[in-house]
Design an enzyme around this catalytic site. Sequence first.
Site, PDB file in Angstrom:
ATOM      1  N   TYR A 342      33.119  39.415  38.168  1.00 15.16           N
ATOM      2  CA  TYR A 342      33.312  39.957  36.825  1.00 15.16           C
ATOM      3  C   TYR A 342      33.274  41.484  36.858  1.00 15.16           C
ATOM      4  O   TYR A 342      34.199  42.151  36.355  1.00 15.16           O
ATOM      5  CB  TYR A 342      32.233  39.413  35.881  1.00 15.16           C
ATOM      6  CG  TYR A 342      32.244  40.036  34.506  1.00 15.16           C
ATOM      7  CD1 TYR A 342      33.344  39.893  33.670  1.00 15.16           C
ATOM      8  CD2 TYR A 342      31.160  40.786  34.047  1.00 15.16           C
ATOM      9  CE1 TYR A 342      33.369  40.468  32.407  1.00 15.16           C
ATOM     10  CE2 TYR A 342      31.171  41.362  32.790  1.00 15.16           C
ATOM     11  CZ  TYR A 342      32.278  41.200  31.979  1.00 15.16           C
ATOM     12  OH  TYR A 342      32.301  41.769  30.732  1.00 15.16           O
ATOM     13  N   LYS A 346      36.704  43.815  36.287  1.00 11.44           N
ATOM     14  CA  LYS A 346      36.716  44.728  35.133  1.00 11.44           C
ATOM     15  C   LYS A 346      36.875  46.175  35.588  1.00 11.44           C
ATOM     16  O   LYS A 346      37.565  46.970  34.926  1.00 11.44           O
ATOM     17  CB  LYS A 346      35.430  44.560  34.326  1.00 11.44           C
ATOM     18  CG  LYS A 346      35.311  43.242  33.585  1.00 11.44           C
ATOM     19  CD  LYS A 346      36.357  43.085  32.494  1.00 11.44           C
ATOM     20  CE  LYS A 346      36.052  43.902  31.270  1.00 11.44           C
ATOM     21  NZ  LYS A 346      37.018  43.633  30.166  1.00 11.44           N
TER      22      LYS A 346
END
Length: 603
Positions: A342, A346
């Site tokens: 994650y 990102k």
Amino acid sequence: MKSCFLKTSVIELKAVQKSSHVHRNEHGYGTNISSTSLWKRKNTGFVRCQSLENDRALMQQWKKTQEVRALKEMAVSTTPTTTITYTSISNGIGILEFLSGKTYFITGATGFLAKVLVEKILRTAPDVGKIFVLIKANNQEAAVNRLKTESDSDLFQCLKQRHGKYYQDFMLRKLVPVVGSLCESDLAMDANLISEIAEHVDVIINSAANTNFMERYKECGIHSSIRFDVSLNTNTLGARRLMDFANKYCKNLRVFLHVSTAYVSGEREGMIMEKPFNMGESIAKEKATSEFPPLSYPVLNIDSETEIALDSKTAFEGNLEDHKMKELALERARIHGWHNTYEFSKAMGEMVINSMRGDIPLVIIRPTVITSTFEDPFPGWIQGNRMADPMILSYGKGNLPSFLLNPEAVIDVIPIDMVVNAIIAAMAKHGIARKTGIKVYHVASSAVNPLLFGDLFKYSHKYFNSSPIISMRTEGNTEGIKEMEFFSSMDDFSSNIQTQVAEQRRLTISGSNTSQRLQRRCKVIVEHAMDLARVYQPYMFFKGRFDNSNTHNLMEGMSEEEMKRFRLDVESVDWEDYITNTHIPGLKKHVIKGRGMPKQVQI
């Protein structure tokens, strides 16, 4: 090992430089009394709609803004040789004026953050233009039905009170569901809608993300966030496709706002600044080049990472594909200095849109751990079991008597309504200026009002002993929960948690009188506790603090009325009061929805 506290924040230094009266809280961090005194929290009811009492004041403020603008224009036309200066303190950013009449295109609009954002815009600026919301659906009818379902949420109760029987008409007039997907070129949108959005949209807000921390391949015991190909397709390539859409079609765009996460910081430590990522930057590179002599490091190339993901998906096809793709995801993230997929995906998403932005004003919002609403539209609203909440609820149920964490480490939490207010304020500021460039905002608490993990569980212990969850008592425990015990190593935690869970329920795992059902239940509880420890271990010992100077400066540019309406004063939050009287009651009401609660304590 205790985390080292950074004793002086950037905000404090600025306050001292301006000779403001600075109050020091118990942690030694400064807050400007003249700012925060505007926002002394009042004892609001749990479902009291803050907006209804402010509508008149807001309209008056809007009228004043229009009058000031008229006076400015009159002054310029009648006395061209005279310069009149209007301070930002009196006029503020101009948030209400900016919101009025604008058209927005929002991705991820059915998610937690964007839903609160949409509610705030519609409640604050009912004269807003259209809000196009990208929804993944089979057809337009399905998208409309999804929108109707989402708008039935308790979150919108203030708007329901305001519009009464015309509520659905108002929502469908303002919100335009757009069938599409970030995972396809041109967002898989209808050509006619592309033309309409291209002509009218003022602001694009990308709030879509794949954030599933707890997705787990049980048979193989792999605990990573998500598959490598899935995370890249949404968090990195999805952001690229949306910026490409903006460059190709949206020629009147005022600002592109991208919601990221503060934890793109990866393995960084110390004071983490509000700086953008450039293409190819990595945490591993930063760490390697800071050594003397510099160490070698792997080069980060996003196209190469994409190829690795696609090639691996083909190579791994079969029964173990899911497991291997998750394993690969964790491996690639850690090679480049991030804790999980994650964070990694990102960060790469930030890189690609920064490299593609051209003349488009780009704003990146990096919130930390988002929690329930502080007060707006009412205290305690939350959707889903979010990052810190599985730990809190497991502890409250007696399923987590101990945990792997440093009680002196800081958990950086931020109420969602403050994140939304930062988004709106930044959107207005940069949408008005329309200056080419990029600005990053940390919406965070750790540098100005830190909450320790030890305090979080102390407050949770206080709450659950006064308002217990009934499932504990039905499973053998009649004395309530004990104060949490903390472990600094996985081995120590693992060896103690099984015994602790059994003792919490007055069980002995091997005893002849022990119910087999309860033994199985204990096993499930222990496995879940170990899952939590593996997934969240990097954050339980995190040594960073997030500088929020840009967000503080944003707040300083507001008028008094804007400060009241769009609160950003995380310095003033009393964490004990918030955790015990707002957040945990909100979890009970909106997440576990009263399950496992005695009737007399349901809310």
